[in-house]
Design a protein around this motif. Structure first.
Motif, PDB file in Angstrom:
ATOM      1  N   UNK A  32      -3.570  88.889   0.121  1.00  0.00           N
ATOM      2  CA  UNK A  32      -1.968  89.099   0.115  1.00  0.00           C
ATOM      3  C   UNK A  32      -1.476  89.399   1.340  1.00  0.00           C
ATOM      4  N   UNK A  33      -0.175  89.272   1.498  1.00  0.00           N
ATOM      5  CA  UNK A  33       0.555  89.480   2.812  1.00  0.00           C
ATOM      6  C   UNK A  33       1.776  90.107   2.556  1.00  0.00           C
ATOM      7  N   UNK A  34       2.263  91.023   3.389  1.00  0.00           N
ATOM      8  CA  UNK A  34       3.536  91.574   3.290  1.00  0.00           C
ATOM      9  C   UNK A  34       4.272  91.608   4.686  1.00  0.00           C
ATOM     10  N   UNK A  35       5.736  91.608   4.786  1.00  0.00           N
ATOM     11  CA  UNK A  35       6.519  91.828   6.001  1.00  0.00           C
ATOM     12  C   UNK A  35       7.132  93.244   5.653  1.00  0.00           C
ATOM     13  N   UNK A  36       7.136  94.213   6.639  1.00  0.00           N
ATOM     14  CA  UNK A  36       7.955  95.477   6.563  1.00  0.00           C
ATOM     15  C   UNK A  36       8.692  95.453   7.762  1.00  0.00           C
ATOM     16  N   UNK A  45       9.849 100.396   6.227  1.00  0.00           N
ATOM     17  CA  UNK A  45       9.968 100.133   4.868  1.00  0.00           C
ATOM     18  C   UNK A  45       9.593  98.533   4.548  1.00  0.00           C
ATOM     19  N   UNK A  46       9.418  98.646   3.237  1.00  0.00           N
ATOM     20  CA  UNK A  46       9.047  97.191   2.533  1.00  0.00           C
ATOM     21  C   UNK A  46      10.257  96.177   2.656  1.00  0.00           C
ATOM     22  N   UNK A  47       9.617  94.808   2.839  1.00  0.00           N
ATOM     23  CA  UNK A  47      10.739  93.735   2.991  1.00  0.00           C
ATOM     24  C   UNK A  47      10.364  92.872   2.168  1.00  0.00           C
ATOM     25  N   UNK A  48       9.088  92.135   2.086  1.00  0.00           N
ATOM     26  CA  UNK A  48       8.833  91.183   1.265  1.00  0.00           C
ATOM     27  C   UNK A  48       7.026  90.856   1.179  1.00  0.00           C
ATOM     28  N   UNK A  49       6.589  90.315   0.183  1.00  0.00           N
ATOM     29  CA  UNK A  49       5.192  90.137   0.090  1.00  0.00           C
ATOM     30  C   UNK A  49       4.766  88.940  -0.986  1.00  0.00           C
ATOM     31  N   UNK A  53      -1.939  82.798  -2.835  1.00  0.00           N
ATOM     32  CA  UNK A  53      -1.532  81.355  -2.886  1.00  0.00           C
ATOM     33  C   UNK A  53       0.035  81.192  -2.637  1.00  0.00           C
ATOM     34  N   UNK A  54       0.800  82.437  -2.478  1.00  0.00           N
ATOM     35  CA  UNK A  54       2.114  81.888  -2.141  1.00  0.00           C
ATOM     36  C   UNK A  54       3.013  81.710  -3.629  1.00  0.00           C
ATOM     37  N   UNK A  55       2.183  82.012  -4.671  1.00  0.00           N
ATOM     38  CA  UNK A  55       2.915  81.524  -6.332  1.00  0.00           C
ATOM     39  C   UNK A  55       3.395  82.727  -6.655  1.00  0.00           C
ATOM     40  N   UNK A  56       3.256  84.013  -6.056  1.00  0.00           N
ATOM     41  CA  UNK A  56       3.975  85.105  -6.517  1.00  0.00           C
ATOM     42  C   UNK A  56       4.456  86.034  -5.391  1.00  0.00           C
ATOM     43  N   UNK A  57       5.742  86.256  -5.393  1.00  0.00           N
ATOM     44  CA  UNK A  57       6.513  86.875  -4.348  1.00  0.00           C
ATOM     45  C   UNK A  57       7.383  87.748  -4.829  1.00  0.00           C
ATOM     46  N   UNK A  58       7.588  88.991  -3.946  1.00  0.00           N
ATOM     47  CA  UNK A  58       8.399  90.173  -4.293  1.00  0.00           C
ATOM     48  C   UNK A  58       9.289  90.470  -3.205  1.00  0.00           C
ATOM     49  N   UNK A  59      10.305  91.063  -3.360  1.00  0.00           N
ATOM     50  CA  UNK A  59      11.355  91.477  -2.394  1.00  0.00           C
ATOM     51  C   UNK A  59      11.949  92.858  -2.380  1.00  0.00           C
ATOM     52  N   UNK A  60      12.330  93.225  -1.420  1.00  0.00           N
ATOM     53  CA  UNK A  60      13.309  94.556  -1.318  1.00  0.00           C
ATOM     54  C   UNK A  60      14.620  93.995  -1.983  1.00  0.00           C
ATOM     55  N   UNK A  61      15.208  94.900  -2.546  1.00  0.00           N
ATOM     56  CA  UNK A  61      16.486  94.589  -3.127  1.00  0.00           C
ATOM     57  C   UNK A  61      17.506  94.013  -2.146  1.00  0.00           C
ATOM     58  N   UNK A 107       2.401  95.985  -3.707  1.00  0.00           N
ATOM     59  CA  UNK A 107       2.112  95.159  -2.499  1.00  0.00           C
ATOM     60  C   UNK A 107       3.795  95.905  -1.746  1.00  0.00           C
ATOM     61  N   UNK A 108       4.414  96.598  -2.239  1.00  0.00           N
ATOM     62  CA  UNK A 108       5.647  97.415  -1.768  1.00  0.00           C
ATOM     63  C   UNK A 108       5.015  98.634  -1.035  1.00  0.00           C
ATOM     64  N   UNK A 109       3.730  98.962  -1.228  1.00  0.00           N
ATOM     65  CA  UNK A 109       3.390 100.122  -0.438  1.00  0.00           C
ATOM     66  C   UNK A 109       2.769  99.630   0.883  1.00  0.00           C
ATOM     67  N   UNK A 110       2.992 100.541   1.888  1.00  0.00           N
ATOM     68  CA  UNK A 110       2.474 100.426   3.107  1.00  0.00           C
ATOM     69  C   UNK A 110       0.857 100.655   3.059  1.00  0.00           C
ATOM     70  N   UNK A 111       0.482 101.751   2.157  1.00  0.00           N
ATOM     71  CA  UNK A 111      -1.163 102.145   2.094  1.00  0.00           C
ATOM     72  C   UNK A 111      -1.869 101.071   1.349  1.00  0.00           C
ATOM     73  N   UNK A 112      -1.381  99.976   0.936  1.00  0.00           N
ATOM     74  CA  UNK A 112      -2.148  99.116   0.240  1.00  0.00           C
ATOM     75  C   UNK A 112      -2.760  98.266   1.429  1.00  0.00           C
ATOM     76  N   UNK A 113      -2.070  98.018   2.695  1.00  0.00           N
ATOM     77  CA  UNK A 113      -2.671  97.181   3.577  1.00  0.00           C
ATOM     78  C   UNK A 113      -3.612  97.386   4.444  1.00  0.00           C
ATOM     79  N   UNK A 114      -4.573  96.648   4.947  1.00  0.00           N
ATOM     80  CA  UNK A 114      -5.659  96.963   5.782  1.00  0.00           C
ATOM     81  C   UNK A 114      -5.541  96.533   7.123  1.00  0.00           C
ATOM     82  N   UNK A 115      -4.524  95.563   7.332  1.00  0.00           N
ATOM     83  CA  UNK A 115      -4.205  95.064   8.608  1.00  0.00           C
ATOM     84  C   UNK A 115      -2.962  94.914   9.074  1.00  0.00           C
TER      85      UNK A 115
END
Length: 126
Positions: A32-36, A45-49, A53-61, A107-115
């Protein structure tokens, strides 16, 4: 996994930019990947993730309907298409990836990311 963000720059309000995040590593397509983003004097702050597979995405309001996250796993690259940019979108943008799938809401949480990538600066002028 190493991440390299690019594509930032100076753009007028209402304009568009596309950020790219190139990844090394054969297993990136499973992550999974995200942009902050982080504006001066503010927390990151969270922007998008996106799921692997790119089939599920989530965005900041604040960016919903204007930004689109996508990925090309064959190229090990994640994109953030940013349209209708506003001065308040000005920030350093970071891409991030994590090992292992989780529910998208997490995936909105920074702590969930490893890289993390090194960041690319986006400046939107009014």
């Amino acid at each position: 996994v190493q991440l390299q963000a690019s594509g930032g720059g100076l753009v007028q309000a209402g304009g568009s930019l596309r950020l790219s995040c190139a990844a090394s590593g054969r297993t990136f397509s499973a992550y999974p990947v995200g942009w902050f983003r982080q504006a001066p004097g503010k927390e990151r702050e969270f922007v998008a993730a996106s799921n692997w597979g790119g089939t599920s995405t989530i965005y900041a309001d604040s960016v919903k309907g204007r930004f689109t996250i996508s990925r090309d796993n064959a190229k090990n690259t994640v994109y953030l298409q940013m349209n209708s940019l506003k001065p308040e979108d000005t920030a350093v943008y970071y891409c991030a990836a994590r090992q292992g799938a989780i529910a998208s809401i997490h995936l909105k949480q920074k702590v969930e990311y490893d890289y993390w990538g090194q960041g690319t600066l986006v400046t939107v002028s009014s």
